[in-house]
Scaffold this motif. Structure first.
Motif, PDB file in Angstrom:
ATOM      1  N   SER A 123       0.832  -1.200   0.000  1.00 18.09           N
ATOM      2  CA  SER A 123       0.000   0.000   0.000  1.00 18.09           C
ATOM      3  C   SER A 123       0.872   1.258   0.000  1.00 18.09           C
ATOM      4  O   SER A 123       0.564   2.243  -0.668  1.00 18.09           O
ATOM      5  N   ASN A 124       1.943   1.192   0.768  1.00 20.57           N
ATOM      6  CA  ASN A 124       2.911   2.287   0.836  1.00 20.57           C
ATOM      7  C   ASN A 124       4.302   1.717   0.563  1.00 20.57           C
ATOM      8  O   ASN A 124       4.435   0.608   0.071  1.00 20.57           O
ATOM      9  N   THR A 125       5.338   2.466   0.886  1.00 23.24           N
ATOM     10  CA  THR A 125       6.687   2.007   0.560  1.00 23.24           C
ATOM     11  C   THR A 125       7.667   2.359   1.665  1.00 23.24           C
ATOM     12  O   THR A 125       7.434   3.266   2.474  1.00 23.24           O
ATOM     13  N   ASN A 126       8.753   1.620   1.689  1.00 20.54           N
ATOM     14  CA  ASN A 126       9.826   1.860   2.645  1.00 20.54           C
ATOM     15  C   ASN A 126      11.065   1.128   2.138  1.00 20.54           C
ATOM     16  O   ASN A 126      10.963   0.202   1.328  1.00 20.54           O
ATOM     17  N   ALA A 127      12.220   1.545   2.606  1.00 21.17           N
ATOM     18  CA  ALA A 127      13.476   0.887   2.248  1.00 21.17           C
ATOM     19  C   ALA A 127      14.383   0.893   3.469  1.00 21.17           C
ATOM     20  O   ALA A 127      14.427   1.861   4.223  1.00 21.17           O
ATOM     21  N   ALA A 128      15.090  -0.214   3.656  1.00 22.35           N
ATOM     22  CA  ALA A 128      15.984  -0.318   4.812  1.00 22.35           C
ATOM     23  C   ALA A 128      17.050  -1.350   4.518  1.00 22.35           C
ATOM     24  O   ALA A 128      16.997  -2.066   3.518  1.00 22.35           O
ATOM     25  N   GLY A 129      18.025  -1.421   5.405  1.00 20.89           N
ATOM     26  CA  GLY A 129      19.080  -2.410   5.234  1.00 20.89           C
ATOM     27  C   GLY A 129      19.865  -2.600   6.506  1.00 20.89           C
ATOM     28  O   GLY A 129      19.770  -1.801   7.450  1.00 20.89           O
ATOM     29  N   ARG A 130      20.638  -3.669   6.514  1.00 24.75           N
ATOM     30  CA  ARG A 130      21.463  -4.003   7.682  1.00 24.75           C
ATOM     31  C   ARG A 130      22.761  -4.593   7.174  1.00 24.75           C
ATOM     32  O   ARG A 130      22.765  -5.472   6.304  1.00 24.75           O
ATOM     33  N   ASN A 131      23.906  -4.107   7.700  1.00 25.23           N
ATOM     34  CA  ASN A 131      25.191  -4.667   7.288  1.00 25.23           C
ATOM     35  C   ASN A 131      25.697  -5.663   8.329  1.00 25.23           C
ATOM     36  O   ASN A 131      25.016  -5.921   9.331  1.00 25.23           O
ATOM     37  N   ARG A 132      26.880  -6.228   8.085  1.00 25.63           N
ATOM     38  CA  ARG A 132      27.381  -7.282   8.974  1.00 25.63           C
ATOM     39  C   ARG A 132      27.805  -6.752  10.335  1.00 25.63           C
ATOM     40  O   ARG A 132      27.997  -7.526  11.276  1.00 25.63           O
ATOM     41  N   GLN A 133      27.955  -5.445  10.443  1.00 20.93           N
ATOM     42  CA  GLN A 133      28.293  -4.854  11.735  1.00 20.93           C
ATOM     43  C   GLN A 133      27.036  -4.573  12.567  1.00 20.93           C
ATOM     44  O   GLN A 133      27.131  -4.104  13.702  1.00 20.93           O
ATOM     45  N   GLY A 134      25.863  -4.840  11.985  1.00 22.01           N
ATOM     46  CA  GLY A 134      24.609  -4.628  12.707  1.00 22.01           C
ATOM     47  C   GLY A 134      24.030  -3.246  12.552  1.00 22.01           C
ATOM     48  O   GLY A 134      23.000  -2.923  13.173  1.00 22.01           O
ATOM     49  N   THR A 135      24.657  -2.405  11.730  1.00 22.68           N
ATOM     50  CA  THR A 135      24.125  -1.067  11.485  1.00 22.68           C
ATOM     51  C   THR A 135      22.866  -1.165  10.634  1.00 22.68           C
ATOM     52  O   THR A 135      22.843  -1.868   9.624  1.00 22.68           O
ATOM     53  N   VAL A 136      21.816  -0.470  11.057  1.00 21.54           N
ATOM     54  CA  VAL A 136      20.547  -0.472  10.336  1.00 21.54           C
ATOM     55  C   VAL A 136      20.269   0.937   9.804  1.00 21.54           C
ATOM     56  O   VAL A 136      20.412   1.926  10.532  1.00 21.54           O
ATOM     57  N   ILE A 137      19.875   1.017   8.538  1.00 24.22           N
ATOM     58  CA  ILE A 137      19.577   2.287   7.880  1.00 24.22           C
ATOM     59  C   ILE A 137      18.189   2.204   7.262  1.00 24.22           C
ATOM     60  O   ILE A 137      17.811   1.185   6.688  1.00 24.22           O
ATOM     61  N   GLN A 138      17.428   3.271   7.389  1.00 25.34           N
ATOM     62  CA  GLN A 138      16.128   3.370   6.707  1.00 25.34           C
ATOM     63  C   GLN A 138      16.153   4.578   5.781  1.00 25.34           C
ATOM     64  O   GLN A 138      16.696   5.624   6.114  1.00 25.34           O
ATOM     65  N   VAL A 139      15.544   4.413   4.610  1.00 30.03           N
ATOM     66  CA  VAL A 139      15.401   5.507   3.647  1.00 30.03           C
ATOM     67  C   VAL A 139      13.935   5.601   3.255  1.00 30.03           C
ATOM     68  O   VAL A 139      13.351   4.628   2.773  1.00 30.03           O
ATOM     69  N   GLY A 140      13.332   6.741   3.494  1.00 32.67           N
ATOM     70  CA  GLY A 140      11.933   6.934   3.128  1.00 32.67           C
ATOM     71  C   GLY A 140      10.992   6.295   4.122  1.00 32.67           C
ATOM     72  O   GLY A 140      11.334   6.043   5.272  1.00 32.67           O
ATOM     73  N   GLY A 141       9.774   6.053   3.637  1.00 36.34           N
ATOM     74  CA  GLY A 141       8.751   5.472   4.489  1.00 36.34           C
ATOM     75  C   GLY A 141       7.827   6.485   5.128  1.00 36.34           C
ATOM     76  O   GLY A 141       7.047   6.148   6.026  1.00 36.34           O
ATOM     77  N   PHE A 142       7.875   7.743   4.648  1.00 37.60           N
ATOM     78  CA  PHE A 142       7.103   8.810   5.297  1.00 37.60           C
ATOM     79  C   PHE A 142       6.100   9.480   4.367  1.00 37.60           C
ATOM     80  O   PHE A 142       5.662  10.587   4.614  1.00 37.60           O
ATOM     81  N   ASP A 143       5.734   8.827   3.263  1.00 38.73           N
ATOM     82  CA  ASP A 143       4.705   9.309   2.339  1.00 38.73           C
ATOM     83  C   ASP A 143       5.285  10.305   1.329  1.00 38.73           C
ATOM     84  O   ASP A 143       6.420  10.779   1.452  1.00 38.73           O
ATOM     85  N   SER A 144       4.477  10.600   0.321  1.00 34.54           N
ATOM     86  CA  SER A 144       4.940  11.411  -0.801  1.00 34.54           C
ATOM     87  C   SER A 144       5.284  12.837  -0.395  1.00 34.54           C
ATOM     88  O   SER A 144       6.133  13.479  -1.023  1.00 34.54           O
ATOM     89  N   LEU A 145       4.633  13.351   0.640  1.00 32.95           N
ATOM     90  CA  LEU A 145       4.945  14.699   1.107  1.00 32.95           C
ATOM     91  C   LEU A 145       6.401  14.814   1.524  1.00 32.95           C
ATOM     92  O   LEU A 145       7.008  15.887   1.425  1.00 32.95           O
ATOM     93  N   PHE A 146       6.983  13.691   1.963  1.00 37.04           N
ATOM     94  CA  PHE A 146       8.365  13.679   2.429  1.00 37.04           C
ATOM     95  C   PHE A 146       9.279  12.878   1.500  1.00 37.04           C
ATOM     96  O   PHE A 146      10.298  12.342   1.925  1.00 37.04           O
ATOM     97  N   GLY A 147       8.892  12.826   0.227  1.00 36.33           N
ATOM     98  CA  GLY A 147       9.820  12.326  -0.776  1.00 36.33           C
ATOM     99  C   GLY A 147       9.573  10.945  -1.339  1.00 36.33           C
ATOM    100  O   GLY A 147      10.248  10.537  -2.283  1.00 36.33           O
ATOM    101  N   ASP A 148       8.626  10.175  -0.779  1.00 34.12           N
ATOM    102  CA  ASP A 148       8.364   8.832  -1.312  1.00 34.12           C
ATOM    103  C   ASP A 148       7.617   8.910  -2.641  1.00 34.12           C
ATOM    104  O   ASP A 148       6.659   9.687  -2.777  1.00 34.12           O
ATOM    105  N   ARG A 149       8.040   8.085  -3.581  1.00 35.50           N
ATOM    106  CA  ARG A 149       7.394   8.064  -4.893  1.00 35.50           C
ATOM    107  C   ARG A 149       7.124   6.625  -5.327  1.00 35.50           C
ATOM    108  O   ARG A 149       7.417   6.237  -6.454  1.00 35.50           O
TER     109      ARG A 149
END
Length: 326
Positions: A123-149
């Motif tokens: 229904s919506n969108t989100n992007a994230a990831g995790r590296n081998r050091q356990g660092t987690v990053i999220q990009v987007g996920g806050f609707d089109s008003l905040f950049g999601d397309r």
């Protein structure tokens, strides 16, 4: 030992109750589990309804659950947890539980070592990831008003707006001009548009995203363009996650694709555009479309918390069970 996995999305909430052998004992389904859309109290009420349904099927009580893992759309920032946690404690009586964003359950079902990138596009969108050091990053996920397309709601809005332009003559003709009002039960595009204007409608019906996929298969230029654009946007999000996590130099990075548009839709134009953007950042990345529903990611994360090894037999069992893919 009993555990439960909860997958709360924008359109529905799914729950699976299982034992330590990975046997599925019960399942439940209810409405929206995203507190950003309907508020924490209503979202947790839907979650509770789905959990109770699953427990009744399983023949066990709430108190019998050793661990519950929530994977919730909208659980993106500390303030989200501050809103959700008290509500979960108020409406449920659970011994041990944890909340993660639904991206993390998606990563768990597509990457055995829980390392890589995950894209959610339902229904919506989100992007994230995790590296081998356990660092987690999220990009987007806050609707089109905040950049999601990307996402079903975004695609539906684009389809409606561009179809209006096509109907008016500001863009070339698209069969969406015919397909959209037909699918929504209107006799003409004009009748549909007038009713939407009279109602002061602010959102496009989500089912328009499916119409775009169908029209693309019929060769509609506009539908194909919309899907390519969305694929490019999803690819840019994944590439950004890779870059922020250090690039995964020399590693084959799994790009796990979850959500109905990616897992069920599997449009070739969208996937090709997505892959092109990702490989520009990491040429040896690979797209992974899991065969199991994201809710099983929550189940496996629950198992991780209580030190239950996830076996190949369990994974095959979860894949056979199927379930909704949001």
């Amino acid at each position: 030992m009993y555990i439960a996995g909860v997958d709360g999305g924008g359109s529905k909430t799914l729950v699976i109750v299982a034992d330590e052998q990975g046997t599925i004992l019960g399942s439940g389904r209810s409405g929206c589990g995203n507190h950003q859309m309907i508020g924490a109290a209503a979202a947790v009420a839907n979650i509770r309804n789905a959990l109770m349904e699953a427990l009744v099927q399983a023949g066990i009580a709430e108190a019998d659950l050793d661990f519950v893992q929530f994977g919730l759309a909208g659980a993106d920032r500390p303030i989200d947890l501050e809103q959700l946690s008290p509500e979960i404690d108020r409406q449920l009586s659970l011994r041990k539980w944890n909340v993660v964003c639904d991206t993390m359950e998606g990563l768990r079902i597509g990457s055995p070592d829980n390392v890589g990138v995950v894209l959610v596009c339902g229904s919506n969108t989100n992007a994230a990831g995790r590296n081998r050091q356990g660092t987690v990053i999220q990009v987007g996920g806050f609707d089109s008003l905040f950049g999601d397309r990307a996402g079903g709601y975004y695609l539906a809005a684009q389809a409606l707006g561009r179809a209006v332009r096509s109907w008016e003559g500001r863009e070339p003709y698209s069969i969406l001009v015919e397909r959209i009002p037909q699918a929504l039960g209107f006799g003409s595009f004009e009748a549909m548009l007038n009713q939407f204007l009279d109602e002061d409608r602010q959102t496009a019906p989500l089912e328009l995203s499916l119409i775009v996929h169908e029209a693309s298969e019929s060769g509609d230029w506009l539908s194909r363009e919309l899907l390519v654009e969305m694929g490019r946007e999803l690819g840019l999000s994944a590439a950004t996650v890779i870059r922020k996590l250090g690039g995964f130099k020399g590693e084959v990075v799994p790009i796990v694709l979850t959500g109905s548009i990616l897992q069920s839709g599997r449009n070739s134009l969208l996937l090709e555009a997505l892959s092109k953007e990702v490989k520009a950042e990491n040429p040896i990345s690979t797209l992974v479309i899991p065969e199991m529903a994201p809710v099983f990611g929550a189940v496996m994360l629950a198992m991780d918390h209580v030190d239950i090894p996830v076996t190949e037999q369990m994974i095959r069992n979860f894949e056979r069970y199927g379930g909704d893919r949001k």
